[in-house]
Write a protein that holds these residues in place. Structure first.
Motif, PDB file in Angstrom:
ATOM      1  N   ASN A  18      44.007  53.181  29.728  1.00  0.00           N
ATOM      2  CA  ASN A  18      42.989  54.184  29.446  1.00  0.00           C
ATOM      3  C   ASN A  18      43.330  55.503  30.126  1.00  0.00           C
ATOM      4  O   ASN A  18      43.164  56.585  29.545  1.00  0.00           O
ATOM      5  N   GLU A  19      43.791  55.446  31.370  1.00  0.00           N
ATOM      6  CA  GLU A  19      44.129  56.662  32.099  1.00  0.00           C
ATOM      7  C   GLU A  19      45.277  57.404  31.427  1.00  0.00           C
ATOM      8  O   GLU A  19      45.266  58.636  31.326  1.00  0.00           O
TER       9      GLU A  19
ATOM     10  N   TYR B 166      28.333  62.241  33.982  1.00  0.00           N
ATOM     11  CA  TYR B 166      28.736  60.903  33.572  1.00  0.00           C
ATOM     12  C   TYR B 166      30.206  60.676  33.950  1.00  0.00           C
ATOM     13  O   TYR B 166      30.900  61.559  34.416  1.00  0.00           O
ATOM     14  N   HIS B 167      30.731  59.450  33.703  1.00  0.00           N
ATOM     15  CA  HIS B 167      32.095  59.089  34.100  1.00  0.00           C
ATOM     16  C   HIS B 167      33.118  60.070  33.533  1.00  0.00           C
ATOM     17  O   HIS B 167      32.944  60.619  32.466  1.00  0.00           O
ATOM     18  N   GLY B 168      34.224  60.232  34.250  1.00  0.00           N
ATOM     19  CA  GLY B 168      35.341  60.994  33.728  1.00  0.00           C
ATOM     20  C   GLY B 168      35.464  62.382  34.309  1.00  0.00           C
ATOM     21  O   GLY B 168      36.269  63.178  33.871  1.00  0.00           O
ATOM     22  N   TYR B 169      34.702  62.700  35.328  1.00  0.00           N
ATOM     23  CA  TYR B 169      34.746  64.018  35.952  1.00  0.00           C
ATOM     24  C   TYR B 169      36.143  64.327  36.481  1.00  0.00           C
ATOM     25  O   TYR B 169      36.766  63.512  37.126  1.00  0.00           O
ATOM     26  N   ARG B 170      36.666  65.535  36.167  1.00  0.00           N
ATOM     27  CA  ARG B 170      37.982  65.939  36.675  1.00  0.00           C
ATOM     28  C   ARG B 170      37.893  67.161  37.580  1.00  0.00           C
ATOM     29  O   ARG B 170      38.437  67.167  38.662  1.00  0.00           O
ATOM     30  N   GLY B 171      37.270  68.219  37.124  1.00  0.00           N
ATOM     31  CA  GLY B 171      37.275  69.417  37.956  1.00  0.00           C
ATOM     32  C   GLY B 171      36.077  70.326  37.787  1.00  0.00           C
ATOM     33  O   GLY B 171      35.979  71.344  38.449  1.00  0.00           O
ATOM     34  N   GLY B 172      35.169  69.987  36.887  1.00  0.00           N
ATOM     35  CA  GLY B 172      33.979  70.805  36.714  1.00  0.00           C
ATOM     36  C   GLY B 172      34.246  72.108  35.993  1.00  0.00           C
ATOM     37  O   GLY B 172      33.566  73.111  36.218  1.00  0.00           O
TER      38      GLY B 172
END
Length: 732
Positions: free
Chosen positions: A186-187, A373-379
Motif C-alpha cells: 500500500n505504501e 483522517y489516515h494518510g497525513y503527510r505534510g498538511g
C-alpha cells in the motif's frame, strides 16, 4: 518502473486545475438552480437504460448450472452474441453457474440473473488476470479484474432476483492485507500516486471489487443479491447516469464497503439492503495526485428510501476530485451517522453543497466532519468543507459529540445549517465545534434543550506534535540505569532528537519504548529487566536487539509489545509478563518471542511473521494465557509455533479462538526428545475456549501439512470436541 517526467510543484498545479474545474461548474450551476431546486433536474436526467426484447440464455452457449462446470466462456459468448445482435438480456436461469474468472459486460447488455440462479465466482486468483484499468482505493492503476467489469461501455445492466457470490472468505479473504503478499505494498502504491507515475505503469495485485463499471454511461444495477465479495462491492467509477436500487448486499470480509460511487455524475441509489463490514455507502472522488490529474468530481448523487439497516452516508476519505450536490432524503434506519465526512490535510478537493432531510434514526450522530483522517503527510492541501444542510431529522439517542465539526487553520469549515432536528437523549458532550465559520442551528433540540442558533466554538488547538512520545536505551545494559535512556518523537518522517532523559521510562510522559530501532542506535542493544515495570506503555523490540525478562520480575504494560524487524527477540526466562493488548511478532528473519519460564498473559497473540517458541525443557513455564485469539499469518511471511517438551509434558497455549487460516504458511515444530509418552500419553499443545479455524499448513497455495516432530513420530490431532490440538500415537 519508468516514471514520466513532471515539472516542479506538479502537485500544486494539479490541485489548482482541479479546484478551477470545480469552481467553473459551481458558477454555471448557480445560474440555473440551487439546493433542493436542483433535484428535479438531476432526477430527470437519471434514466435507467432500456434493452431490446431479445434473450440470450447462457445454457444455449454451453453453460451448465451444476456448480462444477466452468461457465465463464459460455457467459462471455452469450454477452458477445447479445451485443452483436444489437442488445438484449443475457439470461442466467435456475442453477449454480461457476465462473472461473470475471464477467466483462459489453454495450447494450442486461445480465439478468433469475430468481433461483446463482453465479458463483471461482477462487483462483490468476483467473482474474490480465490486469484491467480500475481505480483502487482512489489511485488509478491496473489490477485484477473486478468480478463483474465494464470499460467504456454504454447501456449496461445487472438485474434479476438471483445471486452473485464472490466466495472471498475462503480465497481473497485469507490475505493478511489488502494487497497480495510479496507484491506492491500500500505504501509503495501511494508513492507511485504521489510521484505522478503514468497509470499504465502501475500494476498491482490488490483484492478486486465485486462490480465496477469504469467510464460507462447509462448503468443499472437492480434486484440481485451480492454475497461474500473480496473488497468494495458496487463501485461505479467515472460513470454517468447510474441507477442502483433494490440490492441485497451481505458480506463480512475486511474492507467490504457496500456502495461506493466514485467520480460519477447523476447517480440514484435507493431501497438497498446493506449488511457489510465497512462503510455502508461511501461517496468518493479519488486520492491525491491521481485524482487531481483527472479533476473529475463525484456530483449529483441522490440517496433515498433506504431501509432500517442503513447506517448513513460517508463522504471520503478519497475525495481529491471533489464531492458536491449530494441529496439524501426519506430514510428510516436504526443506527449510524446522518453524515460523516472524512479527509486529511493533504487530500485536497472539496466536500460541499450537501443536502439532507426527512430522516428518522434510532441512534446516530447528526454530523461529523474530519480533516485529519489516515494518510497525513505534510498538511499542504486540506480539503474544503462548505455548505452542509441537514433538516427535519428525528433521532432517538444521540452519540457523544452529536454535532462534531472541526476545521483547520488553513481550511475552516464554512456554512453549516442544521434545522428542525430533535434528539431525544444524548451522552455528553453534545457539541464539538472548532474552526467553523457560520454554523447556524435553527430549532435544534437535544435532550429537551433548544441549542443556541450560533453555538459556542472551542478555541483552536495548539499545534499538534507529530509522532509518538518515545524513550529508548542507548546501549546494552540493565533497565534501571537512568543515564542510558534518551527521548524523542517516533515517526516515519521524523528525525530522532536523542534528548538526554536522565530518568527511567515514565508512562505519564512516554507512550512508546523503543529497544534497538536503527534510527536511534546504529547496532542493536540487549536490555535486561532488573526491576518490576508497570505502565500504559507500548514496547517495541527492533532489529538486532533483545529484551530479556528474567525470573523474579514483572513486566505489566498496556501494550502492545511488538517484536519487529530482523533478528529481534523477546526472551522470557521467568517472572510475569502481562500485556493488556497484543503481543505481535512481526519479524520475518530471526524474530521471535521465547518463553522458558514464568507466566505470560496477553490480550491477543498475533504471529504475523517469525516465531513463538514455548521452550519448556526444564518444566519452568507456569502458564500461557491469551484472552482473545491466537492468530498466525497476519503478515506476509511464514510463521513458526514451536514447543519443546520436558519429560512430563509441555505447558499448552490457552486461548479463546485459534485462527490458523492464514494465506501464508504456518509451521508447527514439536520437540519430544525428552518426553515420556509411554508414561504420559498424548501431548496437548493448544487448548481453546472458542473456535478453531484452519490447520498448520502452507496456506491455500500449498495446503499440505507443515508439521515437524523432533525426536520421534506422532500424529497431530485437531480435536474440536475437546477443543484441543495434541500429539497422539507418539512413537520412536
Amino acid at each position: 518502473m519508468p516514471v514520466k517526467a513532471v515539472t516542479k510543484n506538479t502537485s500544486y498545479v494539479l490541485l489548482t486545475i482541479a479546484i478551477l474545474v470545480g469552481s467553473t461548474y459551481s458558477a454555471s450551476a448557480a445560474e440555473s438552480a440551487k439546493g433542493w431546486d436542483l433535484l428535479p433536474e438531476i432526477l430527470k436526467r437519471i434514466v435507467p437504460p432500456s434493452f431490446p426484447d431479445r434473450d440470450f440464455n447462457v445454457t444455449d452457449y454451453g453453460a451448465e448450472g451444476d456448480g462444477i462446470t466452468d461457465c465463464n466462456p459460455a457467459i462471455q459468448k452469450a454477452i458477445s452474441a447479445c451485443t452483436k445482435a444489437g442488445g438484449g438480456r443475457v439470461i442466467v436461469p435456475t442453477g449454480v453457474f461457476l465462473s472461473n474468472g470475471p464477467i466483462h459486460l459489453d454495450n447494450n447488455v442486461n445480465l439478468h440473473v433469475t430468481k433461483n440462479a446463482t453465479i458463483m465466482f471461482g477462487t483462483h486468483f490468476e483467473d482474474y488476470l490480465p490486469h484491467v484499468r480500475v481505480r483502487w482505493e482512489g489511485t488509478e492503476c491496473y489490477n485484477y479484474s473486478p468480478l463483474v467489469y465494464a470499460y467504456k461501455k454504454t447501456n449496461i445492466a445487472i438485474t434479476g432476483s438471483g445471486k452473485l457470490n464472490g466466495q472471498a472468505e475462503s480465497s481473497w479473504g485469507l490475505w493478511p492485507l489488502k494487497l497480495k503478499p510479496r507484491t506492491t505494498t500500500n505504501e509503495e502504491l501511494r508513492k507511485l500516486n504521489h510521484d505522478n507515475v503514468a497509470v499504465e505503469d502501475i500494476r498491482i495485485y490488490g483484492k478486486p471489487t465485486m462490480i465496477e463499471p469504469f467510464e460507462c454511461t447509462n448503468v443499472l444495477i437492480e434486484g440481485v443479491t451480492l454475497n461474500d465479495y473480496p473488497f468494495w462491492c458496487v463501485h461505479p467509477t467515472f460513470c454517468t447516469n447510474v441507477t442502483v436500487r433494490k440490492l441485497k448486499i451481505v458480506s463480512h470480509n475486511s474492507n467490504n464497503d457496500g456502495i461506493n460511487p466514485d467520480s460519477c455524475t447523476d447517480v440514484l441509489i435507493e431501497d438497498c439492503y446493506l449488511d457489510q463490514s465497512d462503510d455502508c455507502l461511501a461517496i468518493k472522488a479519488g486520492r491525491d495526485n491521481s485524482a487531481w490529474r483527472s479533476g473529475r468530481p463525484c456530483q449529483n448523487i441522490v440517496i433515498r428510501n433506504m431501509p432500517s439497516n442503513f447506517d448513513g452516508v460517508a463522504i471520503g476519505s478519497e475525495c481529491s476530485g471533489g464531492v458536491r450536490n449530494v441529496f439524501v432524503y426519506d430514510c428510516d434506519y436504526e443506527d449510524g451517522n446522518i453524515l460523516y465526512c472524512k479527509s486529511n490535510l493533504d487530500r485536497g478537493g472539496f466536500i460541499k453543497d450537501i443536502y439532507i432531510k426527512n430522516l428518522n434514526v434510532g441512534k446516530a450522530r447528526i454530523l461529523r466532519l474530519r480533516n485529519n483522517y489516515h494518510g497525513y503527510r505534510g498538511g499542504n492541501f486540506p480539503t474544503e468543507f462548505r455548505n452542509i444542510n441537514i433538516e427535519n431529522v428525528n433521532i432517538g439517542e444521540g452519540s457523544d459529540e452529536t454535532i462534531s465539526v472541526a476545521g483547520v487553520e488553513k481550511a475552516l469549515v464554512y456554512d453549516v445549517f442544521l434545522k428542525n432536528i430533535v434528539v431525544d437523549t444524548v451522552r455528553p458532550p453534545v457539541l464539538h465545534l472548532r474552526l467553523v465559520e457560520n454554523i447556524v442551528l435553527t430549532n435544534v433540540s437535544i435532550a429537551g434543550k433548544i441549542q443556541p442558533s450560533h453555538p459556542p466554538l472551542l478555541p483552536p488547538l495548539e499545534k499538534e506534535l507529530e509522532g509518538t512520545a518515545s524513550i529508548a536505551p542507548r546501549h546494552s545494559g540493565p533497565w534501571s540505569n537512568p543515564s542510558n535512556w534518551e527521548t524523542g518523537r517516533d515517526g516515519a518522517r521524523l528525525d530522532w532528537t536523542a534528548d538526554d532523559a536522565d530518568r527511567l521510562p515514565d508512562a505519564r510522559i512516554d507512550e512508546r519504548i523503543l529497544i534497538g530501532k536503527s534510527k536511534v542506535v546504529k547496532s542493536g542493544v540487549r536490555l535486561t529487566l532488573d526491576r518490576d515495570v508497570e505502565g500504559e506503555f507500548e514496547v517495541r523490540v527492533y532489529e538486532q536487539s533483545t529484551l530479556i525478562i528474567p525470573d523474579g520480575h514483572t513486566l505489566k504494560i498496556k501494550g502492545p509489545l511488538i517484536v519487529d524487524r530482523t533478528h529481534s527477540v523477546a526472551r522470557q526466562l521467568g517472572g510475569t509478563v502481562e500485556i493488556g493488548r497484543n503481543l505481535d511478532i512481526d519479524a520475518a528473519i530471526g524474530g521471535e518471542y521465547v518463553i522458558t519460564g514464568g507466566s505470560l498473559q496477553v490480550g491477543k497473540l498475533s504471529l504475523n511473521e517469525g516465531a513463538f517458541i514455548v521452550n519448556d525443557y526444564r518444566g519452568n513455564i507456569e502458564s500461557i494465557n491469551v484472552r482473545g485469539e491466537y492468530r498466525t499469518g497476519d503478515g506476509e511471511g511464514n510463521t513458526v509455533t514451536k514447543f519443546v517438551a520436558h519429560r512430563d509434558g509441555v505447558t499448552p497455549i490457552q486461548c479463546q479462538d485459534l485462527n490458523l487460516d492464514a494465506y501464508t504458511g504456518e509451521y508447527l515444530i514439536v520437540d519430544i526428545s525428552a518426553y515420556d509418552a509411554e508414561k504420559n500419553g498424548d501431548l496437548v499443545l493448544f487448548i481453546y475456549r472458542g473456535n478453531r479455524n484452519g490447520e498448520f499448513d502452507g496456506g491455500p497455495e500449498n495446503p499440505n501439512p507443515q508439521v515437524t516432530i523432533v525426536g520421534g513420530n506422532a500424529d497431530v490431532v485437531y480435536d474440536d470436541a475437546r477443543k484441543q490440538i495434541k500429539l497422539a500415537n507418539i512413537r520412536p
